[in-house]
Scaffold this motif. Structure first.
Motif, short mmCIF file in Angstrom:
data_model
loop_
_atom_site.label_atom_id
_atom_site.label_comp_id
_atom_site.label_asym_id
_atom_site.label_seq_id
_atom_site.Cartn_x
_atom_site.Cartn_y
_atom_site.Cartn_z
N LYS A 96 -8.84 -0.01 -15.88
CA LYS A 96 -8.43 1.13 -15.06
C LYS A 96 -9.60 2.10 -14.88
O LYS A 96 -9.78 2.68 -13.81
CB LYS A 96 -7.25 1.85 -15.70
N PHE A 126 -2.62 -0.80 -11.49
CA PHE A 126 -2.56 0.50 -10.82
C PHE A 126 -1.51 1.43 -11.41
O PHE A 126 -1.77 2.62 -11.58
CB PHE A 126 -2.33 0.32 -9.32
N SER A 160 -11.55 2.94 -11.01
CA SER A 160 -11.21 4.31 -10.55
C SER A 160 -11.71 4.56 -9.14
O SER A 160 -11.24 5.46 -8.45
CB SER A 160 -11.78 5.33 -11.52
N LEU A 211 2.41 1.77 -3.34
CA LEU A 211 1.42 2.26 -4.30
C LEU A 211 1.26 3.78 -4.20
O LEU A 211 1.19 4.48 -5.21
CB LEU A 211 0.08 1.57 -4.04
N LYS A 224 3.64 9.20 -12.07
CA LYS A 224 3.11 7.86 -11.86
C LYS A 224 4.17 6.87 -12.27
O LYS A 224 4.47 6.73 -13.45
CB LYS A 224 1.83 7.69 -12.67
N ASN A 256 3.07 7.17 -6.81
CA ASN A 256 2.32 8.27 -7.42
C ASN A 256 2.83 9.64 -7.02
O ASN A 256 2.26 10.65 -7.39
CB ASN A 256 0.84 8.16 -7.05
N ASN A 301 -8.79 4.15 -7.08
CA ASN A 301 -7.79 5.20 -7.31
C ASN A 301 -8.19 6.53 -6.68
O ASN A 301 -7.33 7.31 -6.30
CB ASN A 301 -7.59 5.43 -8.81
N SER A 335 0.84 -1.21 0.00
CA SER A 335 0.00 0.00 0.00
C SER A 335 0.87 1.25 0.00
O SER A 335 0.61 2.20 -0.74
CB SER A 335 -0.91 0.03 1.22
#
Lengths: 163, 280
Positions: free
Chosen positions: B47, A74, B51, A24, B137, A28, B54, A21
C-alpha cells in the motif's frame, strides 16, 4: 443459446472497469446520512455479485481472484480477503445455478440477496476485528444498502449493454 | 440428435463442469496469502508503494472541499482579516504570559521531582501535520493527514492535537498517513482520572464516544470527570487529555455501570495535529 459478440464482450468489460473505478471512489466517501461508517454499503460485493449472477464480463475464477487481490490492496483490511469472498461467490453461484433454474427477475434478486449475505458472513469470519457476535441490526442495514446499490448497478448494466 | 440440440438450446440445466481443482488451489492460495499478510503485514508495504495511485483518488475526494475553501478564502474581506489579526495578537500575548508561568512551574516541578526522586521524561516530540479529510474507507472511519513515510511518520504512532488524544496511525504511505480515531470500534487506550485515581481502559464505541463497558458501581465517578492517558501501555505518553464523562448508565450486569466519555478532540478537515515519535 446465443453467443456474445466481441462488441458485447468489450462493452461489458469497459462497463466493469468503469463501475470498479466508481466503486473505488465511493468506498472512500462517507454518505451524508449515515453516521456510523459500518452502515455503508459494500460496493464491491454488490458489483461482483451482480456481474457473476448475470454472467457479464466473462467472469472466471482467475479474473475474480485478481480483482479480489486488487480490491484488497486498495480498501481491504488483509490481503486475500476479498479474493476469497469473490471466488466463494463464483463457486456458490455456479452450484446454485446447477441445481436450480434462475430465470426471472425475482429469482435473480433472491440469488443475489443470498450471495450478499454469504459474502457478509465470509467478510465477518475473516475480519481482523475478531468480532464474535454479528450486530444483526447493522448487518441488516448494510445488507439493504448493498442490495440497493446492486439494483442500481443492475439497471446500469441493462442500460449500457446490449442483450 | 435434433432433440439433444433443442434441449441444449433451452438451457434448463447447467451442464458446465465446475473447476473444482482450480477453485481449491485458489481457495488454499487465498488462505495462505491471508495468513502471510496477517503475520508479515505485506499489504501495508505494498500500500505504501502504490500510494502513487491513491494520491489522485484522495485528490478527487478532497476536491470539492478544497475548492469550497479556496473560494471562501477569496471572499474574506479586509475588515475580517484585520479583526482576525487583532484576535491572534491577543492570543499571542496571553500565550506569552502562560509560557512565563509554565517556565516557573517547570522549574518548580523539576525541583520537586528531584526531591521526591521521580524520574519521568515528559518531552513530547513529534511531527506536525494537517488533516486533509476525515473520511471513511470501506466502512471504517479514518482520518487522512498530509504527512507520510517521507516525513518519518511510523505506523502505530500516537496522534494528538491541542485538545487531546486524536488516535493512532494505522497506515502510512509516502505522502499520506491514515489515523484510526480514538472513537473507532476496537480502539483502546489505558486511562486514568485526572485526580490520579481509577486506572481504566477506554474503548471507542464507533459512535463518536468512548466507553468503559463494566465499571464497578462502588467506584466514585461522576459526570464531567476528566480522563487522561495513564501511559502504562508505553504507546501513549502519560497525561494527554482524552475526554470527560457525559453519562453513567446501568449495565446488564448488577453492580456494574456503563460509562460514556466524550473526547475533547473533535478533529475536522484542515486542522493541525501532531504525530508523536514512538519511543523505542
Amino acid at each position: 443459446m446465443t453467443k456474445k459478440t466481441i462488441i458485447q464482450k468489450k462493452q461489458e468489460s469497459y462497463l466493469m472497469a468503469s463501475l470498479t473505478s466508481v466503486s473505488l471512489i465511493l468506498s472512500n466517501v462517507a454518505l451524508p446520512w449515515t453516521e456510523n461508517p459500518s452502515s455503508m454499503p459494500n460496493y464491491f460485493i454488490a458489483l461482483i455479485v451482480i456481474f457473476v449472477v448475470l454472467k457479464k464480463a466473462n467472469m472466471s475464477l482467475s479474473k475474480l481472484f485478481i480483482i479480489g487481490l486488487l480490491v484488497d490492496l486498495f480498501i481491504g483490511q488483509i490481503l486475500g480477503q476479498y479474493a476469497f469472498i469473490f471466488i466463494s461467490i463464483y463457486a456458490l453461484n455456479f452450484l446454485i445455478v446447477k441445481i436450480l433454474t434462475i430465470k426471472t427477475e425475482t429469482q435473480i434478486l433472491s440469488l443475489s440477496s443470498f450471495l450478499i449475505l454469504i459474502s457478509f458472513f465470509v467478510l465477518w469470519a475473516t475480519s481482523q476485528s475478531h468480532d464474535i457476535i454479528i450486530p444483526l441490526g447493522l448487518l441488516f442495514h448494510q445488507f439493504i444498502l448493498t442490495l440497493f446499490i446492486l439494483l442500481i448497478i443492475k439497471f446500469t448494466i441493462n442500460t449500457f449493454t446490449t442483450k | 440428435m435434433a432433440q439433444g440440440k433443442n434441449s441444449s438450446n433451452l438451457k434448463l440445466f447447467n451442464r458446465d463442469t465446475f473447476p473444482l481443482f482450480y477453485f481449491l488451489i485458489l481457495f488454499i492460495l487465498c488462505l495462505i496469502i491471508m495468513g502471510l499478510d496477517y503475520r508479515y503485514k505485506i499489504s501495508n508495504e505494498i500500500k505504501a508503494e502504490i500510494s502513487i495511485i491513491n494520491t489522485p483518488i484522495n485528490f478527487l475526494i478532497n476536491l470539492p472541499a478544497t475548492l469550497l475553501l479556496q473560494v471562501k478564502s477569496n471572499f474574506v474581506t479586509k475588515a475580517l482579516l484585520e479583526e482576525k489579526i487583532k484576535m491572534l495578537e491577543q492570543n499571542v500575548y496571553h500565550l506569552s504570559i502562560n509560557i512565563q508561568e509554565n517556565k516557573l512551574l517547570k522549574s518548580e516541578n523539576k525541583l520537586l521531582r528531584n526531591k521526591l526522586k521521580i524520574h519521568k521524561d515528559f518531552n513530547i516530540v513529534g511531527v506536525n501535520a494537517e488533516i486533509i479529510l476525515p473520511n471513511v474507507k470501506n466502512g471504517y472511519r479514518v482520518i487522512t493527514i498530509n504527512k507520510g513515510i517521507n516525513d518519518k511518520i511510523e505506523n502505530s504512532a500516537p496522534v494528538i492535537n491541542n485538545n487531546g488524544l486524536v488516535g493512532q496511525i494505522i497506515n502510512t504511505t509516502k505522502e499520506y498517513s491514515e489515523i484510526k480515531p480514538l472513537t473507532s470500534i476496537k480502539f483502546a487506550v489505558p486511562a486514568i482520572k485526572d485526580s490520579g485515581k481509577e486506572n481504566v481502559i477506554l474503548y471507542g464505541n464507533g459512535n463518536g464516544e468512548l466507553e468503559i463497558p463494566l465499571f464497578p458501581e462502588s467506584s466514585k465517578l461522576k459526570v464531567n470527570d476528566i480522563f487522561m492517558t495513564s501511559g502504562i501501555d508505553k504507546i501513549y505518553p502519560k497525561g494527554i487529555n482524552i475526554g470527560k464523562v457525559i453519562a453513567i448508565e446501568p449495565s446488564k450486569f448488577p453492580k456494574f455501570n456503563n460509562i460514556l466519555i466524550q473526547p475533547f478532540s473533535q478533529p475536522t478537515s484542515y486542522s493541525q495535529i501532531t504525530v508523536l515519535k514512538i519511543k523505542k
